[in-house]
Design an enzyme around this catalytic site. Sequence first.
Site, PDB file in Angstrom:
ATOM      1  CD  GLU A 108       3.584 -15.725 -12.623  1.00 38.04           C
ATOM      2  OE1 GLU A 108       2.509 -15.111 -12.506  1.00 38.04           O
ATOM      3  OE2 GLU A 108       4.654 -15.299 -12.178  1.00 38.04           O
ATOM      4  CG  HIS A 224      -2.559 -15.084  -4.488  1.00 40.47           C
ATOM      5  ND1 HIS A 224      -2.176 -16.353  -4.130  1.00 40.47           N
ATOM      6  CD2 HIS A 224      -1.720 -14.703  -5.473  1.00 40.47           C
ATOM      7  CE1 HIS A 224      -1.137 -16.719  -4.865  1.00 40.47           C
ATOM      8  NE2 HIS A 224      -0.837 -15.724  -5.698  1.00 40.47           N
ATOM      9  NE  ARG A 266      -3.195 -15.074  -9.134  1.00 43.31           N
ATOM     10  CZ  ARG A 266      -2.393 -14.035  -9.115  1.00 43.31           C
ATOM     11  NH1 ARG A 266      -2.888 -12.834  -9.058  1.00 43.31           N
ATOM     12  NH2 ARG A 266      -1.107 -14.205  -9.162  1.00 43.31           N
ATOM     13  CG  HIS A 323      -3.343 -10.939  -4.778  1.00 42.36           C
ATOM     14  ND1 HIS A 323      -2.214 -10.659  -4.044  1.00 42.36           N
ATOM     15  CD2 HIS A 323      -2.915 -11.215  -6.045  1.00 42.36           C
ATOM     16  CE1 HIS A 323      -1.145 -10.765  -4.820  1.00 42.36           C
ATOM     17  NE2 HIS A 323      -1.545 -11.090  -6.042  1.00 42.36           N
ATOM     18  NE  ARG A 358      -3.518  -9.590 -10.923  1.00 40.79           N
ATOM     19  CZ  ARG A 358      -2.343  -9.766 -10.321  1.00 40.79           C
ATOM     20  NH1 ARG A 358      -1.296  -9.103 -10.748  1.00 40.79           N
ATOM     21  NH2 ARG A 358      -2.214 -10.566  -9.304  1.00 40.79           N
TER      22      ARG A 358
HETATM   23  C1  LIG Z   1       2.199  -9.720  -2.429  1.00 41.41           C
HETATM   24  C2  LIG Z   1       1.878  -9.270  -3.826  1.00 41.41           C
HETATM   25  C3  LIG Z   1       2.460  -9.910  -4.917  1.00 41.41           C
HETATM   26  C4  LIG Z   1       2.169  -9.491  -6.217  1.00 41.41           C
HETATM   27  N1  LIG Z   1       2.802 -10.099  -7.273  1.00 41.41           N
HETATM   28  C5  LIG Z   1       2.605  -9.611  -8.526  1.00 41.41           C
HETATM   29  C6  LIG Z   1       3.353 -10.112  -9.628  1.00 41.41           C
HETATM   30  O1  LIG Z   1       4.197 -10.984  -9.472  1.00 41.41           O
HETATM   31  N2  LIG Z   1       3.123  -9.583 -10.857  1.00 41.41           N
HETATM   32  C7  LIG Z   1       2.202  -8.603 -11.071  1.00 41.41           C
HETATM   33  O2  LIG Z   1       2.030  -8.158 -12.208  1.00 41.41           O
HETATM   34  N3  LIG Z   1       1.492  -8.101 -10.033  1.00 41.41           N
HETATM   35  C8  LIG Z   1       1.680  -8.564  -8.783  1.00 41.41           C
HETATM   36  N4  LIG Z   1       0.969  -8.041  -7.745  1.00 41.41           N
HETATM   37  C9  LIG Z   1       0.065  -6.898  -8.004  1.00 41.41           C
HETATM   38  C10 LIG Z   1       0.918  -5.666  -8.247  1.00 41.41           C
HETATM   39  O3  LIG Z   1       2.037  -5.689  -7.385  1.00 41.41           O
HETATM   40  C11 LIG Z   1       0.137  -4.388  -8.005  1.00 41.41           C
HETATM   41  O4  LIG Z   1      -1.087  -4.430  -8.682  1.00 41.41           O
HETATM   42  C12 LIG Z   1       0.916  -3.190  -8.522  1.00 41.41           C
HETATM   43  O5  LIG Z   1       2.223  -3.195  -7.986  1.00 41.41           O
HETATM   44  C13 LIG Z   1       0.217  -1.899  -8.149  1.00 41.41           C
HETATM   45  O6  LIG Z   1       1.081  -0.847  -8.485  1.00 41.41           O
HETATM   46  P1  LIG Z   1       0.585   0.639  -8.321  1.00 41.41           P
HETATM   47  O7  LIG Z   1       1.715   1.495  -8.766  1.00 41.41           O
HETATM   48  O8  LIG Z   1      -0.722   0.810  -8.961  1.00 41.41           O
HETATM   49  O9  LIG Z   1       0.339   0.818  -6.741  1.00 41.41           O
HETATM   50  P2  LIG Z   1       1.238   0.472  -5.473  1.00 41.41           P
HETATM   51  O10 LIG Z   1       2.501  -0.216  -5.832  1.00 41.41           O
HETATM   52  O11 LIG Z   1       0.350  -0.196  -4.490  1.00 41.41           O
HETATM   53  O12 LIG Z   1       1.647   1.918  -4.915  1.00 41.41           O
HETATM   54  C14 LIG Z   1       0.703   2.761  -4.316  1.00 41.41           C
HETATM   55  C15 LIG Z   1       1.393   4.029  -3.855  1.00 41.41           C
HETATM   56  O13 LIG Z   1       0.408   5.001  -3.492  1.00 41.41           O
HETATM   57  C16 LIG Z   1       0.776   5.601  -2.253  1.00 41.41           C
HETATM   58  N5  LIG Z   1      -0.449   6.113  -1.630  1.00 41.41           N
HETATM   59  C17 LIG Z   1      -1.593   5.448  -1.326  1.00 41.41           C
HETATM   60  N6  LIG Z   1      -2.486   6.290  -0.770  1.00 41.41           N
HETATM   61  C18 LIG Z   1      -1.910   7.516  -0.723  1.00 41.41           C
HETATM   62  C19 LIG Z   1      -2.315   8.795  -0.234  1.00 41.41           C
HETATM   63  N7  LIG Z   1      -3.504   9.006   0.358  1.00 41.41           N
HETATM   64  N8  LIG Z   1      -1.451   9.830  -0.355  1.00 41.41           N
HETATM   65  C20 LIG Z   1      -0.217   9.658  -0.908  1.00 41.41           C
HETATM   66  N9  LIG Z   1       0.216   8.462  -1.368  1.00 41.41           N
HETATM   67  C21 LIG Z   1      -0.608   7.409  -1.276  1.00 41.41           C
HETATM   68  C22 LIG Z   1       1.457   4.467  -1.500  1.00 41.41           C
HETATM   69  O14 LIG Z   1       2.228   4.963  -0.441  1.00 41.41           O
HETATM   70  C23 LIG Z   1       2.298   3.864  -2.642  1.00 41.41           C
HETATM   71  O15 LIG Z   1       3.444   4.642  -2.849  1.00 41.41           O
HETATM   72  C24 LIG Z   1       1.251  -8.434  -6.432  1.00 41.41           C
HETATM   73  C25 LIG Z   1       0.656  -7.801  -5.348  1.00 41.41           C
HETATM   74  C26 LIG Z   1       0.966  -8.203  -4.044  1.00 41.41           C
HETATM   75  C27 LIG Z   1       0.338  -7.498  -2.883  1.00 41.41           C
END
Ligand SMILES: Cc1cc2nc3c(=O)[nH]c(=O)nc-3n(C[C@H](O)[C@H](O)[C@H](O)COP(=O)(O)OP(=O)(O)OC[C@H]3O[C@@H](n4cnc5c(N)ncnc54)[C@H](O)[C@@H]3O)c2cc1C
Length: 496
Positions: A108, A224, A266, A323, A358
Site C-alpha cells: 500500500e 483520502h 496520502r 478519512h 497516517r
Molecule cells: C472507509 C474506510 C476504510 C478504512 N480502511 C482502513 C484500512 O484498510 N486499514 C486501516 O488500518 N484503517 C482503515 N480505516 C481507518 C480505520 O477503519 C479506523 O481508524 C478504525 O477502524 C477506528 O476504529 P475505532 O475502534 O477507533 O473506532 P470505530 O470503528 O469508528 O468505532 C467507533 C464506535 O464508537 C461508537 N460510538 C461513537 N460515539 C458514541 C457515543 N456517543 N456513545 C456510544 N457509542 C459511541 C460507535 O457506534 C462505534 O461502535 C478506514 C476507515 C474508513 C472509514
Amino acid sequence: MEEVRTDILILGSGVAGSYAAIHAANLGARVALVTKTELLSGSTRWAQGGVAFPSDSNDIPSHLMDTIKAGRGLVDEHVSITILTEALTQLKHLIDLGVHFDAIPALEGGHSKPRVLHINGDESGLHLLTFLHGQLPSQVSTFENHFAAELISTGGAVHGAVFWKDGDPAKPMVIRADSTIIATGGIGQIYSFTTNPSESTGDGIALAYRCGAIVRDLELVQFHPTVLANGGLISEACRGEGAVLLNKNGERFMTKYDPAEELAPRDVVARSIYRETIETGGVFIDLRPIDDLKHKFPTVYGSLANLGLDPLTEPVPIQPAAHFLMGGISTDEFGATSVARLFAAGEAASTGFHGANRLASNSLLEGIVMGSRAATKALESANSTVSQVEPGKPPGCETESQAEIRQIMANCASVVREEKGLTNGFNDLSEISTFPARSSAEAETANMRLIALMVVKGALEREESRGSHYRSDFPDASTDARHVEQQFDHSGAVRD
Ligand SMILES: Cc1cc2nc3c(=O)[nH]c(=O)nc-3n(C[C@H](O)[C@H](O)[C@H](O)COP(=O)(O)OP(=O)(O)OC[C@H]3O[C@@H](n4cnc5c(N)ncnc54)[C@H](O)[C@@H]3O)c2cc1C
C-alpha cells in the site's frame, strides 16, 4: 435512574473497543461494552485495506521508517517501536484465536514493501470485527443503542458515564466503572465529504475534552485521495496493484509531483488531485491495469456498480474526502489520558503513532495494540466509590446545523487552508447557538460543532504545512515539529 456497576466501561464497539473488551475480560474484569448504534458499527466495519503488520521482527525498523516518513516529524518514535514490536504478539494472538488472514500481504501507499494483511479481500474490517464480536467472553455485557451523553467526573477522576437509551434523554442510565475507555472513533462527519460512517461525530473526544482531558493535533485530519461521489472508497491497495490517476485531459500526473508516483503518501496524492482538479476540471482513477478487479476488490467493484460505473471499460471520477483523524485525546503509550481513570484507544486517541499523516493500514493495527494495552492499564486502576450521580445537561444544537457545520469545514479546513478562511470559519461556527440537548442527534450536533471549532483553532495555531495539514499562507514545515494541545480548563479554550 437505572444503574449498572462494572469494572471497565468501554465506549465504542469498533476494533479498539472490542479488542479491549476481550482483553479486559480475559484478565478477569467485568466489562460493559457500549455503542450508540449496533455492535457492528463505526469505521472499522468499512476498512478495506487491512492491517499493516511488520512481516517479522527484522521488518520492524523498515515499518518504523515508513511510519516516521509519512508522519512528517511528529511520530513518537518510542511509542511507535513499542506498538510495532507488540504487533507481532497480537498478530499471533489473533491467528491463535482463529482469524484467517489472506496468505499474500499487499503493498500500500507509503510502505516500502508488501506487509498489509487482508481478511477476505477488501472486506477486512467487516470480517475482523464480526470475528471479534464472536469472541466476546461472557463477562462482557453489551449495550446497543445507548448514546454516551456525559462522563461522570468527580474529584478529578472519571467513574463511568451517563447514557441515553435509544438516544432519548428521558431514558437515562448510569454505568459506574472503576475505569472508562473511550474508543468512539473519528470525526469525519464534520465534513461534507467523508468516507466515515454516520457514527463518526467525535462524541468521545468532545466528552473527554469537556471533563478536562488534553486533546491534541485535531487539525491533523487525513484526506483520502481517491473517494467516489457517494463516499465509497477506492482502496489504496488498488494503486498498489497498478491503478493509475488521470486528469480531465486523460494525462497521468503523479509523475510530476512525487518520485513514488501513485504510491506517494496520502497527503501528497490528495493535494496533487486537488490541484489537478482545479487546473483541469476533474480527476479519475483508471482501474483497468488491475488483473481480476472484480475478484480482488469486490467492495470497490460493488460501490462502482451502485453508481452505475463500469471500471472495466473506463476510468472513474474521484476526489479527496475526510478519512482519518491523526490527533485526538492525548494518551501515553498505555492509553492513559491526562484525567485519572480515563483511557482512550483507537482513532479517538492520539498516541503519537501517526504523527502528521497516517501510514496506510496502521490504524487497525494501533486499535488492536492500544485496545489491549488500555484494557490492561485500566484494570490496574484502584476500585472507586462515587456516592451520587447528578447528570448535567449536555449541550445540543439544532440538527439542521449539521449541514452548516459540514459546509463551513469543507470551505475553510479541507485539503488546503489559509488564515482568512479559517478565521471566518471559526466565527461562523461560534455563531451557531447551543442549548441543553433534547435528543442524541442534538447532542451529536453540539459535539460536531465543538470538534469543528477545535479543528479550526488548531489549524489557525499551526502556522506551517506538515503532513495532512497544508496552509497555503505557510507552505513550509516549521523547523520545530510540535503538537498543538487544547484543554477546556485553559483560558482562551474553545467552549460549547
Ligand atoms: C472507509 C474506510 C476504510 C478504512 N480502511 C482502513 C484500512 O484498510 N486499514 C486501516 O488500518 N484503517 C482503515 N480505516 C481507518 C480505520 O477503519 C479506523 O481508524 C478504525 O477502524 C477506528 O476504529 P475505532 O475502534 O477507533 O473506532 P470505530 O470503528 O469508528 O468505532 C467507533 C464506535 O464508537 C461508537 N460510538 C461513537 N460515539 C458514541 C457515543 N456517543 N456513545 C456510544 N457509542 C459511541 C460507535 O457506534 C462505534 O461502535 C478506514 C476507515 C474508513 C472509514
